[in-house]
Design a protein around this motif. Structure first.
Motif, short mmCIF file in Angstrom:
data_model
loop_
_atom_site.label_atom_id
_atom_site.label_comp_id
_atom_site.label_asym_id
_atom_site.label_seq_id
_atom_site.Cartn_x
_atom_site.Cartn_y
_atom_site.Cartn_z
N VAL B 42 0.85 -1.20 0.00
CA VAL B 42 0.00 0.00 0.00
C VAL B 42 0.88 1.25 0.00
O VAL B 42 0.65 2.20 -0.75
CB VAL B 42 -0.98 -0.02 1.21
N SER B 43 1.93 1.21 0.82
CA SER B 43 2.85 2.35 0.90
C SER B 43 3.52 2.58 -0.46
O SER B 43 3.64 3.72 -0.91
CB SER B 43 3.87 2.05 1.99
N ALA B 44 3.95 1.49 -1.09
CA ALA B 44 4.61 1.60 -2.40
C ALA B 44 3.64 2.17 -3.43
O ALA B 44 4.02 3.00 -4.27
CB ALA B 44 5.12 0.23 -2.84
N PHE B 56 9.57 -6.00 -5.47
CA PHE B 56 8.52 -7.03 -5.39
C PHE B 56 7.33 -6.61 -6.27
O PHE B 56 7.18 -5.44 -6.61
CB PHE B 56 8.05 -7.28 -3.94
N ALA B 57 6.50 -7.60 -6.59
CA ALA B 57 5.38 -7.36 -7.52
C ALA B 57 4.32 -6.45 -6.89
O ALA B 57 3.97 -6.63 -5.73
CB ALA B 57 4.76 -8.69 -7.91
N ILE B 58 3.87 -5.47 -7.69
CA ILE B 58 2.80 -4.60 -7.20
C ILE B 58 1.63 -4.72 -8.19
O ILE B 58 1.69 -4.21 -9.30
CB ILE B 58 3.25 -3.12 -7.10
N PRO B 59 0.58 -5.42 -7.81
CA PRO B 59 -0.55 -5.57 -8.73
C PRO B 59 -1.35 -4.27 -8.83
O PRO B 59 -1.24 -3.39 -7.96
CB PRO B 59 -1.37 -6.66 -8.07
N LYS B 60 -2.15 -4.22 -9.90
CA LYS B 60 -2.96 -3.00 -10.09
C LYS B 60 -3.98 -2.87 -8.97
O LYS B 60 -4.13 -1.81 -8.36
CB LYS B 60 -3.67 -3.10 -11.45
N PHE B 61 -4.67 -3.98 -8.71
CA PHE B 61 -5.61 -4.02 -7.59
C PHE B 61 -5.22 -5.15 -6.64
O PHE B 61 -4.85 -6.23 -7.09
CB PHE B 61 -7.05 -4.26 -8.09
N LEU B 62 -5.35 -4.88 -5.34
CA LEU B 62 -5.02 -5.91 -4.35
C LEU B 62 -6.28 -6.70 -4.01
O LEU B 62 -7.37 -6.12 -3.94
CB LEU B 62 -4.48 -5.27 -3.07
N ALA B 154 -10.26 1.35 -0.34
CA ALA B 154 -11.25 0.76 -1.26
C ALA B 154 -10.81 0.90 -2.71
O ALA B 154 -11.03 0.01 -3.54
CB ALA B 154 -12.61 1.41 -1.04
N GLY B 155 -10.15 1.99 -3.05
CA GLY B 155 -9.74 2.23 -4.42
C GLY B 155 -8.62 1.31 -4.90
O GLY B 155 -8.37 1.19 -6.10
N SER B 160 -13.24 -10.22 -3.46
CA SER B 160 -13.05 -11.65 -3.75
C SER B 160 -13.88 -12.44 -2.76
O SER B 160 -14.20 -11.95 -1.68
CB SER B 160 -11.58 -12.03 -3.64
N THR B 161 -14.16 -13.68 -3.15
CA THR B 161 -14.97 -14.51 -2.24
C THR B 161 -14.05 -15.20 -1.23
O THR B 161 -12.85 -15.34 -1.45
CB THR B 161 -15.75 -15.59 -3.01
#
Lengths: 229, 276
Positions: B42-44, B56-62, B154-155, B160-161
């Motif tokens: 989140v900080s990154a 490390f990998a940073i996805p578009k959405f967590l 939230a953004g 996910s289930t």
């Protein structure tokens, strides 16, 4: 009556019990006497169903050994049988929970008599205090018979005196007591019947009072004859 | 029945500190690693750093499954630790009564009830510990999901289930199977394992030195019996003698026979052969 008939047991190739037979009557103190390794403790464990035997028969008041027997016969081993993490009061509660014959009033009396602290942990008890606590657990059951394995072994003089005092009270009088010892001095004046064991078999069984009056021999005299003569 | 429940209660009471410790370790390691991983990402993302800059990998959405995948070792470690402790305790639950300053087994064997109650109460206690840990892990996953939503704005996250999260980690997937059938197979085999261990311990306690050989032999025979139908097709040549349905039925029969025989043998040993 506890009847032990022709008991045989082998352990690691050695005959631990070799045709042991004797009886222990209700209302009497019967003492199994023998040197270390004579098979005294094994006999008590066999009566309580704590070790299997090769052959032979054990009967308590004409009934075979079974779970209901444990409400009729109490066993006081020579070591603790309550988890060391438990407090004395928790050990007593455990007995109260599982035994219908548990006498809580007597347990409280014995706690006072032995000067035991119910908040103490079982693991912190000295050997003498542990023996007193084990005796408390055995005597607080309303059983017809009580088995004791070396009740005086490794215990200081003052604890011995307190425990010996119990033997002359009504806590013992009405029951059948079967105990083992290799130190007869403390017990001689208390016992009614003596069973002398050697190498896993009964060498001699006799009534102590009768022996004293008819032959003028004490238990120690008879022991000397049997074991050294 | 009453004495059985009291024995179960006593066994649970004796293990309570270890059980709570395992739960504590699981909570600390899983939540700690989750917080650390999420805060780092989140900080990154907030600073607009790239993957090359942070290493490390940073996805578009967590997502919560992503978080579980990226804290994989720390999720698995406390679970594996708990499994190891519980398997070891399946043996220790008997031996602790024989060894030490107090030999509690004397008292347990002298209880005025059938001795099989002792066996069943110890087994129930082990199963209670296992299902307590599973229930705790389930509750923990819900809590961790809430933690995830609290830490990740939230953004930055995608929904996910719960099933996706538990499926993505192989260990969680095994512990919390989606199909009831799979649950029965996994835990049924586990229960059989505990029963076989119990009987092996009683063989050793009854026959001592010779009993060690009996116990090892017994475990090997039981394991071979259960594994044999499963590896049978692989052992045979291309023209398999058994249909898959038949192998399934053989396996099922063996999985019923092994625990029944083990229990009967265990009860008999306790009644007739056990020695203190």
């Amino acid at each position: 009556m506890i009847e032990v008939i022709d008991l045989h047991k082998r352990y690691r190739g050695r005959k631990v019990l070799n045709g042991v037979s004797f009886t222990a009557e209700k209302g009497q103190i019967t003492c199994l006497i023998g040197i270390n390794g004579a098979g005294k403790s094994t006999i008590l464990k066999a009566i309580m169903g704590l070790t299997p035997v090769k052959s032979g028969l054990i009967r308590i008041d004409d009934a075979p050994v079974g779970p209901t027997m444990y409400e009729k016969v109490a066993f006081v081993p020579d070591h603790l049988t309550t988890p060391t993490g438990m407090k004395l009061s928790e050990g007593i509660q455990f007995m109260k929970d599982f035994y219908v014959n548990w006498n809580d009033a007597r347990a409280n009396e014995l706690l006072k008599f032995f000067k035991l602290d119910r908040t103490e942990r079982v693991g912190n008890l000295s050997k003498g205090t542990a023996a007193k606590y084990s005796l408390l657990l055995g005597l607080s059951q309303n059983t017809d018979y009580i088995l004791m394995d070396e009740p005086f072994s490794g215990i200081d003089m003052f604890s011995r005196e307190v425990i010996a005092e119990v033997f002359s009270t009504d806590l013992i009088e009405d029951r059948g007591v079967l105990l083992t010892t290799h130190e007869i001095d403390d017990m001689e004046h208390l016992i009614d019947q003596a069973v002398l064991l050697q190498n896993g078999s009964v060498q001699l069984a006799f009534d102590c009072e009768e022996m004293r009056t008819t032959e003028g021999k004490s238990v120690i005299d008879v022991m000397r004859e049997v074991y050294t003569g | 029945m009453n004495r059985y429940l009291k024995l179960v209660n006593m066994e649970i009471h004796r293990f309570r500190y270890i059980l709570f410790s395992l739960m504590g370790i699981t909570l600390l390691l899983q939540c700690g690693s989750l917080i650390w991983t999420l805060q780092r990402v989140v900080s990154a993302k907030e600073k607009g750093l790239t993957q090359a800059e942070v290493g490390f990998a940073i996805p578009k959405f967590l997502s919560f499954p992503w978080a579980i995948v990226n804290t994989k070792e720390w999720f698995i470690l406390p679970i594996l630790l708990s499994i190891t402790v519980l398997v070891l305790y399946s043996i220790i639950i008997w031996y602790r009564d024989w060894f030490g300053r107090s030999t509690f087994i004397y008292r347990l064997l002298m209880l005025p009830s059938a001795r099989w109650v002792l066996y069943v109460s110890k087994l129930t206690a082990i199963l209670t510990f296992v299902f307590s840990m599973i229930a705790f892990q389930l509750v923990l996953l819900v809590g961790e999901n809430m933690l995830f939503k609290t830490i990740v704005p939230a953004g930055m996250r995608t929904d996910s289930t719960f099933v996706e999260a538990s499926t993505i980690n192989p260990v969680l997937n095994t512990l919390l199977p989606k199909q009831f059938e799979q649950f029965i197979y996994s835990y049924g085999l586990g229960i059989i394992g505990v029963i076989v261990i119990f009987t092996a311990v009683l063989l050793e306690r009854s026959y001592r030195r010779l009993g060690i050989l009996y116990a090892i032999g017994y475990v090997v025979v039981c394991a071979a019996a259960i594994l044999l139908p499963a590896i049978l097709p692989a052992l045979e040549s291309s023209s398999s003698y058994w249909y898959p349905g038949e192998i399934y039925r053989i396996e099922l029969a063996i999985c019923l026979i092994v625990p029944v025989i083990s229990c009967c043998l265990g009860f008999w040993l306790l009644r007739k052969k056990i020695t203190v």
